[in-house]
Design an enzyme around this catalytic site. Structure first.
Site, PDB file in Angstrom:
ATOM      1  N   TYR A   1       0.813  -1.226   0.000  1.00  9.90           N
ATOM      2  CA  TYR A   1       0.000   0.000   0.000  1.00  9.90           C
ATOM      3  C   TYR A   1       0.843   1.272   0.000  1.00  9.90           C
ATOM      4  O   TYR A   1       0.440   2.300   0.533  1.00  9.90           O
ATOM      5  CB  TYR A   1      -0.982   0.003   1.189  1.00  9.90           C
ATOM      6  CG  TYR A   1      -1.985  -1.122   1.110  1.00  9.90           C
ATOM      7  CD1 TYR A   1      -3.135  -0.986   0.328  1.00  9.90           C
ATOM      8  CD2 TYR A   1      -1.754  -2.315   1.773  1.00  9.90           C
ATOM      9  CE1 TYR A   1      -4.035  -2.031   0.221  1.00  9.90           C
ATOM     10  CE2 TYR A   1      -2.658  -3.365   1.675  1.00  9.90           C
ATOM     11  CZ  TYR A   1      -3.791  -3.221   0.893  1.00  9.90           C
ATOM     12  OH  TYR A   1      -4.685  -4.263   0.781  1.00  9.90           O
ATOM     13  N   ARG A   2       2.038   1.184  -0.591  1.00  8.17           N
ATOM     14  CA  ARG A   2       2.944   2.336  -0.675  1.00  8.17           C
ATOM     15  C   ARG A   2       3.369   2.860   0.695  1.00  8.17           C
ATOM     16  O   ARG A   2       3.736   4.032   0.839  1.00  8.17           O
ATOM     17  CB  ARG A   2       2.335   3.460  -1.528  1.00  8.17           C
ATOM     18  CG  ARG A   2       1.989   3.016  -2.934  1.00  8.17           C
ATOM     19  CD  ARG A   2       1.556   4.161  -3.817  1.00  8.17           C
ATOM     20  NE  ARG A   2       1.187   3.697  -5.138  1.00  8.17           N
ATOM     21  CZ  ARG A   2       2.036   3.469  -6.142  1.00  8.17           C
ATOM     22  NH1 ARG A   2       3.332   3.659  -5.952  1.00  8.17           N
ATOM     23  NH2 ARG A   2       1.600   3.046  -7.307  1.00  8.17           N
ATOM     24  N   LEU A   3       3.309   2.012   1.694  1.00 10.79           N
ATOM     25  CA  LEU A   3       3.774   2.400   3.031  1.00 10.79           C
ATOM     26  C   LEU A   3       5.251   2.025   3.144  1.00 10.79           C
ATOM     27  O   LEU A   3       5.675   1.261   4.014  1.00 10.79           O
ATOM     28  CB  LEU A   3       2.945   1.678   4.105  1.00 10.79           C
ATOM     29  CG  LEU A   3       1.425   1.850   3.998  1.00 10.79           C
ATOM     30  CD1 LEU A   3       0.718   1.076   5.113  1.00 10.79           C
ATOM     31  CD2 LEU A   3       1.043   3.328   4.047  1.00 10.79           C
TER      32      LEU A   3
END
Length: 212
Positions: A190-192
């Site tokens: 999640y692009r974390l």
């Protein structure tokens, strides 16, 4: 009830550990490079080299890392090429390693210093014979009116040196990027993403984790 992104809200776990802020940046680079050498199908030592001219206008290209130690990261080129001319005018550079199969990146920024003649001679001698002849025949980055001109120069160089030794051209050598800044980046769901920087402060490193 309003819809919610339950997948995002669950903060999915990953087996990949966070970047260790206690690590020495050179040791961490070496570990990631060793993993890349096992995972990447082609040229794990490929890196983007960004330079800028005297006016600060940037340019970038991919070159190959040909050596590294605690002094820095080494690549070789014709010193009259565009990157060579820019490094002469503005002796600072940025490197970027991107290992797609591992979903990792390393950014390095630092000052540029020429390698010694002994280092350049040793690396030049390790190249294939045709590559050494090509270094002599090529006016790298200069306009070429016809490919046949270059091929003729290559043939002339081959005839000149025959089976004898091929000396390193004076305008062909290496540069060492001495790091002042490292950034290690690895993908997370999640692009974390996980990011951390090492900034040189004298003989020490100031280490900070960054927001994604």
């Amino acid at each position: 009830m309003p819809e919610t992104d339950t997948a995002a809200a669950s903060f999915p776990s990953t087996d990949q550990p966070l970047i260790d802020l206690r690590a020495d940046p050179f040791t961490l680079f070496e570990a990631w490079m060793q993993e890349a050498e096992k995972a990447e199908p082609n040229d794990p030592n490929a890196m983007v080299l960004a330079t800028a001219n005297a006016e600060g206008r940037p340019s970038a290209r991919i070159v190959l890392l040909k050596g590294f130690d605690r002094r820095g990261f080494v690549f070789y080129t014709n010193m009259f090429s565009r990157k060579g001319r820019e490094l002469e005018a503005n002796p600072h550079a940025a490197l970027l390693f991107h290992w797609k199969s591992l979903r990792r990146q390393i950014r390095i920024e630092g000052d540029i210093f020429p390698v010694s003649d002994e280092e350049a001679d040793a690396y030049f001698a390790s190249r294939s014979r045709i590559s050494r002849l090509g270094a002599i025949a090529s006016s790298q980055s200069r306009p070429l009116a016809d490919r046949a001109i270059f091929e003729k120069r290559l043939k002339d160089a081959e005839e000149e040196f025959g089976e004898g030794p091929i000396p390193r051209p004076e305008n062909w050598s290496g540069y060492r990027v001495t790091p002042q800044h490292f950034e290690f980046w690895q993908e997370r769901p999640y692009r974390l993403h996980d990011r951390a920087i090492w900034e040189r402060q004298g003989n020490e490193w100031d280490v900070t984790r960054l927001y994604p």
